[in-house]
Design a protein around this motif. Structure first.
Motif, PDB file in Angstrom:
ATOM      1  N   ILE A  14       0.858  -1.181   0.000  1.00 50.68           N
ATOM      2  CA  ILE A  14       0.000   0.000   0.000  1.00 50.68           C
ATOM      3  C   ILE A  14       0.897   1.235   0.000  1.00 50.68           C
ATOM      4  CG2 ILE A  14      -1.694   1.341   1.302  1.00 50.68           C
ATOM      5  CD1 ILE A  14      -2.784  -1.291   2.372  1.00 50.68           C
ATOM      6  N   GLN A  15       0.685   2.102  -0.969  1.00 51.97           N
ATOM      7  CA  GLN A  15       1.477   3.335  -1.013  1.00 51.97           C
ATOM      8  C   GLN A  15       0.883   4.359  -0.051  1.00 51.97           C
ATOM      9  OE1 GLN A  15       2.337   4.901  -4.895  1.00 51.97           O
ATOM     10  NE2 GLN A  15       3.419   6.688  -4.091  1.00 51.97           N
ATOM     11  N   VAL A  16       1.753   4.897   0.794  1.00 51.67           N
ATOM     12  CA  VAL A  16       1.326   5.847   1.822  1.00 51.67           C
ATOM     13  C   VAL A  16       2.050   7.170   1.607  1.00 51.67           C
ATOM     14  CG1 VAL A  16       1.028   6.229   4.296  1.00 51.67           C
ATOM     15  CG2 VAL A  16       1.122   3.886   3.413  1.00 51.67           C
ATOM     16  N   ASN A  17       1.296   8.238   1.617  1.00 51.65           N
ATOM     17  CA  ASN A  17       1.879   9.574   1.456  1.00 51.65           C
ATOM     18  C   ASN A  17       2.173  10.145   2.846  1.00 51.65           C
ATOM     19  OD1 ASN A  17       2.611  12.172   0.804  1.00 51.65           O
ATOM     20  ND2 ASN A  17       0.841  12.588  -0.498  1.00 51.65           N
ATOM     21  N   ILE A  18       3.289   9.714   3.418  1.00 51.62           N
ATOM     22  CA  ILE A  18       3.656  10.139   4.766  1.00 51.62           C
ATOM     23  C   ILE A  18       3.956  11.634   4.810  1.00 51.62           C
ATOM     24  CG2 ILE A  18       5.433   9.945   6.560  1.00 51.62           C
ATOM     25  CD1 ILE A  18       3.715   7.530   6.629  1.00 51.62           C
ATOM     26  N   SER A  19       4.636  12.135   3.776  1.00 56.10           N
ATOM     27  CA  SER A  19       5.087  13.537   3.784  1.00 56.10           C
ATOM     28  C   SER A  19       3.952  14.524   3.575  1.00 56.10           C
ATOM     29  CB  SER A  19       6.158  13.749   2.707  1.00 56.10           C
ATOM     30  OG  SER A  19       5.611  13.583   1.407  1.00 56.10           O
ATOM     31  N   GLY A  20       2.815  14.048   3.033  1.00 51.71           N
ATOM     32  CA  GLY A  20       1.680  14.938   2.803  1.00 51.71           C
ATOM     33  C   GLY A  20       1.834  15.850   1.602  1.00 51.71           C
ATOM     34  N   LYS A  57       2.627  13.946  -4.540  1.00 52.33           N
ATOM     35  CA  LYS A  57       2.875  12.515  -4.382  1.00 52.33           C
ATOM     36  C   LYS A  57       1.562  11.734  -4.308  1.00 52.33           C
ATOM     37  CE  LYS A  57       7.458  12.073  -2.365  1.00 52.33           C
ATOM     38  NZ  LYS A  57       7.975  13.356  -2.808  1.00 52.33           N
ATOM     39  N   HIS A  58       1.605  10.530  -4.861  1.00 57.64           N
ATOM     40  CA  HIS A  58       0.472   9.621  -4.757  1.00 57.64           C
ATOM     41  C   HIS A  58       0.522   8.927  -3.401  1.00 57.64           C
ATOM     42  CE1 HIS A  58      -0.922   9.890  -8.959  1.00 57.64           C
ATOM     43  NE2 HIS A  58       0.358  10.068  -9.251  1.00 57.64           N
ATOM     44  N   GLY A  59      -0.535   8.195  -3.102  1.00 57.96           N
ATOM     45  CA  GLY A  59      -0.569   7.425  -1.864  1.00 57.96           C
ATOM     46  C   GLY A  59      -1.658   7.885  -0.920  1.00 57.96           C
ATOM     47  N   LEU A  60      -2.038   6.986  -0.026  1.00 61.32           N
ATOM     48  CA  LEU A  60      -3.076   7.279   0.961  1.00 61.32           C
ATOM     49  C   LEU A  60      -2.499   8.062   2.132  1.00 61.32           C
ATOM     50  CD1 LEU A  60      -4.737   3.754   1.150  1.00 61.32           C
ATOM     51  CD2 LEU A  60      -5.763   5.802   0.149  1.00 61.32           C
ATOM     52  N   MET A  64       4.591   1.095   1.349  1.00 65.72           N
ATOM     53  CA  MET A  64       5.605   1.798   0.561  1.00 65.72           C
ATOM     54  C   MET A  64       5.434   3.296   0.723  1.00 65.72           C
ATOM     55  SD  MET A  64       6.253   3.730  -2.399  1.00 65.72           S
ATOM     56  CE  MET A  64       5.622   3.400  -4.038  1.00 65.72           C
ATOM     57  N   THR A  65       6.557   4.012   0.739  1.00 65.03           N
ATOM     58  CA  THR A  65       6.479   5.467   0.688  1.00 65.03           C
ATOM     59  C   THR A  65       7.683   6.016  -0.047  1.00 65.03           C
ATOM     60  OG1 THR A  65       5.882   7.425   1.980  1.00 65.03           O
ATOM     61  CG2 THR A  65       7.765   6.147   2.787  1.00 65.03           C
ATOM     62  N   MET A  66       7.567   7.288  -0.441  1.00 66.77           N
ATOM     63  CA  MET A  66       8.665   8.012  -1.069  1.00 66.77           C
ATOM     64  C   MET A  66       8.984   9.222  -0.212  1.00 66.77           C
ATOM     65  SD  MET A  66       7.522   7.761  -5.070  1.00 66.77           S
ATOM     66  CE  MET A  66       9.057   8.475  -5.654  1.00 66.77           C
ATOM     67  N   ALA A  67      10.261   9.426   0.043  1.00 64.12           N
ATOM     68  CA  ALA A  67      10.685  10.571   0.845  1.00 64.12           C
ATOM     69  C   ALA A  67      10.619  11.845   0.016  1.00 64.12           C
ATOM     70  CB  ALA A  67      12.104  10.351   1.351  1.00 64.12           C
ATOM     71  N   PRO A  68      10.516  13.000   0.657  1.00 67.09           N
ATOM     72  CA  PRO A  68      10.533  14.258  -0.082  1.00 67.09           C
ATOM     73  C   PRO A  68      11.886  14.496  -0.745  1.00 67.09           C
ATOM     74  CG  PRO A  68      10.635  14.651   2.289  1.00 67.09           C
ATOM     75  CD  PRO A  68      10.370  13.198   2.114  1.00 67.09           C
ATOM     76  N   HIS A  69      11.873  15.269  -1.826  1.00 66.85           N
ATOM     77  CA  HIS A  69      13.118  15.630  -2.494  1.00 66.85           C
ATOM     78  C   HIS A  69      13.780  16.755  -1.707  1.00 66.85           C
ATOM     79  CE1 HIS A  69      12.398  13.050  -5.915  1.00 66.85           C
ATOM     80  NE2 HIS A  69      11.189  13.562  -6.061  1.00 66.85           N
ATOM     81  N   THR A  70      14.685  16.375  -0.848  1.00 64.73           N
ATOM     82  CA  THR A  70      15.350  17.353   0.004  1.00 64.73           C
ATOM     83  C   THR A  70      16.710  16.820   0.405  1.00 64.73           C
ATOM     84  OG1 THR A  70      15.228  18.535   2.121  1.00 64.73           O
ATOM     85  CG2 THR A  70      14.236  16.355   2.048  1.00 64.73           C
ATOM     86  N   VAL A 114      10.184  10.722   7.794  1.00 66.37           N
ATOM     87  CA  VAL A 114       9.218  10.058   6.919  1.00 66.37           C
ATOM     88  C   VAL A 114       9.360   8.542   7.015  1.00 66.37           C
ATOM     89  CG1 VAL A 114       8.627   9.635   4.486  1.00 66.37           C
ATOM     90  CG2 VAL A 114       8.917  11.977   5.312  1.00 66.37           C
ATOM     91  N   PHE A 115      10.589   8.061   6.932  1.00 66.03           N
ATOM     92  CA  PHE A 115      10.804   6.616   7.001  1.00 66.03           C
ATOM     93  C   PHE A 115      10.445   6.057   8.381  1.00 66.03           C
ATOM     94  CE2 PHE A 115      14.273   7.041   3.520  1.00 66.03           C
ATOM     95  CZ  PHE A 115      13.299   7.018   2.537  1.00 66.03           C
ATOM     96  N   GLU A 116      10.756   6.812   9.408  1.00 71.45           N
ATOM     97  CA  GLU A 116      10.412   6.356  10.766  1.00 71.45           C
ATOM     98  C   GLU A 116       8.904   6.234  10.929  1.00 71.45           C
ATOM     99  OE1 GLU A 116      11.191   7.577  15.456  1.00 71.45           O
ATOM    100  OE2 GLU A 116      11.732   8.983  13.866  1.00 71.45           O
ATOM    101  N   GLN A 117       8.176   7.207  10.395  1.00 71.20           N
ATOM    102  CA  GLN A 117       6.718   7.189  10.523  1.00 71.20           C
ATOM    103  C   GLN A 117       6.096   6.018   9.766  1.00 71.20           C
ATOM    104  OE1 GLN A 117       4.738   9.000  12.543  1.00 71.20           O
ATOM    105  NE2 GLN A 117       6.677   9.793  13.348  1.00 71.20           N
ATOM    106  N   LEU A 118       6.688   5.636   8.634  1.00 75.22           N
ATOM    107  CA  LEU A 118       6.150   4.481   7.912  1.00 75.22           C
ATOM    108  C   LEU A 118       6.327   3.217   8.744  1.00 75.22           C
ATOM    109  CD1 LEU A 118       4.811   3.874   5.099  1.00 75.22           C
ATOM    110  CD2 LEU A 118       7.012   2.879   4.465  1.00 75.22           C
TER     111      LEU A 118
END
Length: 213
Positions: A108-114, A118-121, A145-151, A160-164
């Motif tokens: 499941i793709q999750v949009n942790i960064s908001g 980005k796609h994801g729930l 699954m998640t993608m980190a922000p471009h930073t 972000v990774f910790e929250q996932l």
């Protein structure tokens, strides 16, 4: 070059995570070179060129769809896929159930960064979505699954990774049947070191492994 990169990455990763070679911008020949180097997991995010690579790769190669999968395209690719990393809509699950001849391992793709780009729930919608997925026997949820922000801010990426991981842990009590939330797909060429520190079990590596295009 690909072989040397793979050997170096393998030493870094060890047994912690599955290394997925992201070959979406690379040729069939490059993918076969990666296979010959020992790589068995390949990531694609574009329909164009994907089927040609799947046909060329030996049967024991496992193919991961890591991009957004449109509902109308599911029937064209699903029987050639082992994993989908971007499940975030029931419409896609319905098409997998309808067209797949095998059980597909899904994240499941999750949009942790908001981020709106980005796609994801959103994290708060994942529990309900999980329950909805019980209706689809050919969809096997194996993780998030998640993608980190471009930073360049390592602390922001780390958060972000910790929250996932925290979300994954909170969902494990729901595991039964086709719902087995255990894996974490996170980390790419620029941030996989951080992802590994936070428990990534699948990492998606393009340029660091395959070279830039």
């Amino acid at each position: 070059m690909i072989r040397d990169n793979y050997e170096q990455l393998s030493r870094e990763i060890g047994d912690q995570a599955v290394l997925i070679a992201v070959t979406k911008y690379h040729s069939v020949e490059d993918a076969l070179t990666a296979y010959d180097a020992g790589i068995r997991h390949f990531g694609e995010s574009r329909i164009e060129g994907f089927l040609e690579k799947r046909e060329a790769l030996p049967e024991d190669a496992e193919v991961h769809f890591i991009g957004t999968l449109q509902s109308r395209k599911v029937k064209d690719v699903i029987d050639h896929l082992n994993y989908v990393h971007s499940l975030d809509r029931a419409s896609v699950a319905k098409k997998i159930e309808q067209y797949s001849s095998h059980t597909v391992k899904c994240f499941i793709q999750v949009n942790i960064s908001g981020e709106t780009t980005k796609h994801g729930l959103p994290p708060e919608e994942v529990p309900g979505f999980l329950e909805d997925m019980r209706a689809y026997s050919r969809v096997r949820i194996i993780g998030l699954m998640t993608m980190a922000p471009h930073t360049e801010d390592a602390a922001e990426i780390s958060e972000v990774f910790e929250q996932l991981g925290i979300l994954r842990d909170s969902l494990r009590e729901r595991n039964s049947g086709n719902i087995q939330v255990e894996e974490l797909s996170m980390g790419m060429s620029n941030d996989y070191h951080i992802a590994l520190r936070h428990g990534a079990t699948y990492i998606r590596i393009g340029s660091k492994l395959m070279g830039s295009r």
